[in-house]
Design an enzyme around this catalytic site. Structure first.
Site, PDB file in Angstrom:
ATOM      1  N   HIS A  67      37.077 -63.652  -7.412  1.00  0.00           N
ATOM      2  CA  HIS A  67      35.506 -64.308  -7.277  1.00  0.00           C
ATOM      3  C   HIS A  67      35.237 -64.375  -9.336  1.00  0.00           C
ATOM      4  O   HIS A  67      34.653 -63.793  -9.596  1.00  0.00           O
ATOM      5  CB  HIS A  67      33.970 -63.401  -7.356  1.00  0.00           C
ATOM      6  CG  HIS A  67      34.366 -63.161  -5.940  1.00  0.00           C
ATOM      7  ND1 HIS A  67      32.726 -62.446  -5.009  1.00  0.00           N
ATOM      8  CD2 HIS A  67      34.334 -63.772  -4.763  1.00  0.00           C
ATOM      9  CE1 HIS A  67      33.887 -62.673  -4.302  1.00  0.00           C
ATOM     10  NE2 HIS A  67      34.160 -63.169  -3.942  1.00  0.00           N
ATOM     11  N   GLU A  70      32.886 -64.020 -12.158  1.00  0.00           N
ATOM     12  CA  GLU A  70      32.777 -62.891 -12.813  1.00  0.00           C
ATOM     13  C   GLU A  70      34.016 -62.370 -13.444  1.00  0.00           C
ATOM     14  O   GLU A  70      34.412 -61.388 -13.742  1.00  0.00           O
ATOM     15  CB  GLU A  70      33.219 -61.711 -10.976  1.00  0.00           C
ATOM     16  CG  GLU A  70      31.620 -61.721 -10.524  1.00  0.00           C
ATOM     17  CD  GLU A  70      32.131 -61.058  -8.728  1.00  0.00           C
ATOM     18  OE1 GLU A  70      33.419 -60.610  -8.458  1.00  0.00           O
ATOM     19  OE2 GLU A  70      31.810 -61.043  -7.542  1.00  0.00           O
ATOM     20  N   ARG A 125      31.743 -69.573  -7.610  1.00  0.00           N
ATOM     21  CA  ARG A 125      32.531 -68.364  -7.262  1.00  0.00           C
ATOM     22  C   ARG A 125      33.751 -68.711  -6.818  1.00  0.00           C
ATOM     23  O   ARG A 125      34.567 -67.496  -6.406  1.00  0.00           O
ATOM     24  CB  ARG A 125      31.209 -67.466  -5.681  1.00  0.00           C
ATOM     25  CG  ARG A 125      31.611 -66.340  -5.197  1.00  0.00           C
ATOM     26  CD  ARG A 125      30.629 -66.410  -4.784  1.00  0.00           C
ATOM     27  NE  ARG A 125      30.847 -64.983  -3.179  1.00  0.00           N
ATOM     28  CZ  ARG A 125      30.904 -63.762  -2.579  1.00  0.00           C
ATOM     29  NH1 ARG A 125      29.953 -63.333  -3.457  1.00  0.00           N
ATOM     30  NH2 ARG A 125      31.210 -63.599  -2.469  1.00  0.00           N
ATOM     31  N   HIS A 194      35.253 -56.611  -9.141  1.00  0.00           N
ATOM     32  CA  HIS A 194      34.286 -57.553  -8.877  1.00  0.00           C
ATOM     33  C   HIS A 194      33.563 -56.871  -9.773  1.00  0.00           C
ATOM     34  O   HIS A 194      33.577 -56.185 -10.910  1.00  0.00           O
ATOM     35  CB  HIS A 194      34.113 -57.547  -7.340  1.00  0.00           C
ATOM     36  CG  HIS A 194      34.885 -57.824  -6.577  1.00  0.00           C
ATOM     37  ND1 HIS A 194      34.660 -58.937  -5.635  1.00  0.00           N
ATOM     38  CD2 HIS A 194      36.037 -57.906  -6.332  1.00  0.00           C
ATOM     39  CE1 HIS A 194      35.516 -59.696  -5.096  1.00  0.00           C
ATOM     40  NE2 HIS A 194      36.456 -58.668  -5.331  1.00  0.00           N
ATOM     41  N   GLU A 268      32.754 -52.344  -8.342  1.00  0.00           N
ATOM     42  CA  GLU A 268      31.924 -53.226  -8.994  1.00  0.00           C
ATOM     43  C   GLU A 268      31.828 -53.052 -10.778  1.00  0.00           C
ATOM     44  O   GLU A 268      30.923 -51.753 -11.126  1.00  0.00           O
ATOM     45  CB  GLU A 268      31.124 -53.682  -8.069  1.00  0.00           C
ATOM     46  CG  GLU A 268      30.725 -53.663  -6.724  1.00  0.00           C
ATOM     47  CD  GLU A 268      30.986 -55.818  -6.308  1.00  0.00           C
ATOM     48  OE1 GLU A 268      29.938 -56.061  -7.838  1.00  0.00           O
ATOM     49  OE2 GLU A 268      30.820 -56.408  -6.143  1.00  0.00           O
TER      50      GLU A 268
END
Lengths: 307, 96
Positions: A67, A70, A125, A194, A268
């Site tokens: 993405h 990020e 994204r 991510h 994440e």
């Protein structure tokens, strides 16, 4: 050189790609750069290979930046690549891993999206592929994998941020990884990075049932987030994607798991609670530093639990 | 280049499943151009959404009329983007 590169700043794709060459030059017996394909807009898809020799050793796959907005993930990828190279021969865990296994690291997994975040829309994204019959561009590459493709948590609307694409692996960026992992045939772990919810997740995302390896993954995740928290106190949650965040069809690690890669995790990374995708560059090094022990825990576990 | 002047990121907490469903409805209203940074999933998890300046009033009204509690996570997205750009520029200058 890799000694003067500023790891505490965000960088463009050209700067990152140039730095990869420097890293290879600095560690010619350990690091090589391979191209696994081309993006929709014909940018190279580069992977750093860390290897001390041997033919198709068991391998660990890491990717950052699928993405594109990020940014902390690509920056963490750069720092991590440097750390792996620097620690081989110094840190016993890294040395043991690389004496038996290879590590592949794709830092800019969605190069078109990443370039677009620098030139036109910082908050982009998706990929940049055109969608037939729609004014909206791009596919969410983390909904494009052939694992519960088109299911809950993905959208059939090309204008949505979670558009799954016309068919599984329609995105060249995804297809390249699928082909690479299949062709390699000995990838034992996939870790896809991510941001920014502070979680360590494992399959499944497309179904609520636990995997047969749930307990082992859960225990490993618990250790990894505990070691991560020990660095600066950053608290992560952990568990399966479906039960920790939401049902999501077509994700990277579900595909990996369904294709025989047992140790499939997604991270994440952190947010300070104030910035989201706009995490200030002063937090790159702290974020990467605290992530490292968690990555190392997973990689060591993979090394010590061959299958 | 797309600018985000006056756009805000709101952090919303949904207390029950019905509120999660309402946030999803909000996301489906294309004219509001809400960009979920953290998607609505289960009650208690924070949901972050970037709202374009022009639609802020409408979105906040929606949230208030359905008794959501929310805070402003980012006051002005463009200000942060400008800071980020400046920081990258500074870093390159130092390098040279």
């Amino acid at each position: 050189s890799s000694r003067t590169f500023d790891f505490s700043s965000y960088h463009t794709i050209d700067e990152i790609y140039d730095w990869m060459d420097v890293l290879v030059e600095d560690h010619p017996n350990l690091v090589s750069k391979i191209q696994i394909g081309q993006s929709y807009e014909n940018r190279a898809l580069y992977v750093l290979k860390f290897s001390t020799g041997g033919w198709k050793r068991p391998a660990i796959w890491l990717d950052t930046g699928i993405h594109s907005r990020e940014w902390i993930t690509q920056a963490t990828g750069v720092w991590t690549a440097n750390k792996i190279a620097k620690e081989y021969g110094q840190d016993p865990s890294v040395t043991a891993i690389l004496d038996s296994m290879d590590i592949f690291l794709e830092i800019v997994t969605n190069p078109d999206g990443f370039a677009f975040t620098h030139s036109s829309n910082r908050l982009w994204r998706k990929t940049r592929s055109l969608n037939a019959g729609s004014r909206c561009v791009g596919v969410d590459p983390n909904r494009n994998w052939d694992a519960g493709f088109g299911g809950a948590g993905s959208s059939s609307n090309p204008c949505s941020e979670t558009y799954h694409g016309p068919h599984a692996h329609s995105e060249r960026e995804v297809r390249a990884i699928v082909d690479f992992i299949h062709a390699h045939g000995n990838v034992k772990s996939v870790i896809s990075i991510h941001s920014y919810s502070q979680m360590l997740l494992f399959p499944y995302g497309y179904r609520r049932e636990p995997t047969p390896d749930h307990q082992e993954m859960n225990e490993l995740a618990k250790k990894a987030v505990s070691d991560l928290a020990a660095v600066f106190g950053t608290k992560y949650t952990y568990g399966s994607i479906a039960n920790t965040i939401y049902m999501a069809g077509g994700t990277t690690i579900d595909w990996a798991y369904d294709n025989g890669v047992k140790y499939s995790f997604t991270l994440e990374l952190r947010d300070s609670g104030r910035y989201g995708f706009l995490l200030p560059s002063s937090q790159i090094v702290p974020t990467a530093t605290e992530t490292w022990p968690a990555l190392l825990d997973i990689m060591v576990h993979v090394l010590e639990h061959p299958y | 280049e797309q600018l985000f002047v006056g756009d805000q990121v709101l952090r919303v907490t949904a207390r029950k499943e019905e509120q999660i469903a309402l946030l999803r409805v909000l996301g489906e209203q294309e004219e509001l151009q809400v960009d979920f940074w953290r998607h609505p999933n289960s009650p208690g998890h924070p949901v972050d959404l970037r709202v374009p300046f022009l639609n802020l009033h409408g979105v906040k009204k929606f949230l208030e009329s359905h008794n959501f509690s929310y805070s402003i996570m980012i006051e002005d997205v463009q200000e942060l983007l400008d800071e980020e750009k400046e920081s990258m520029r500074r870093s390159r200058r130092v390098k040279r």
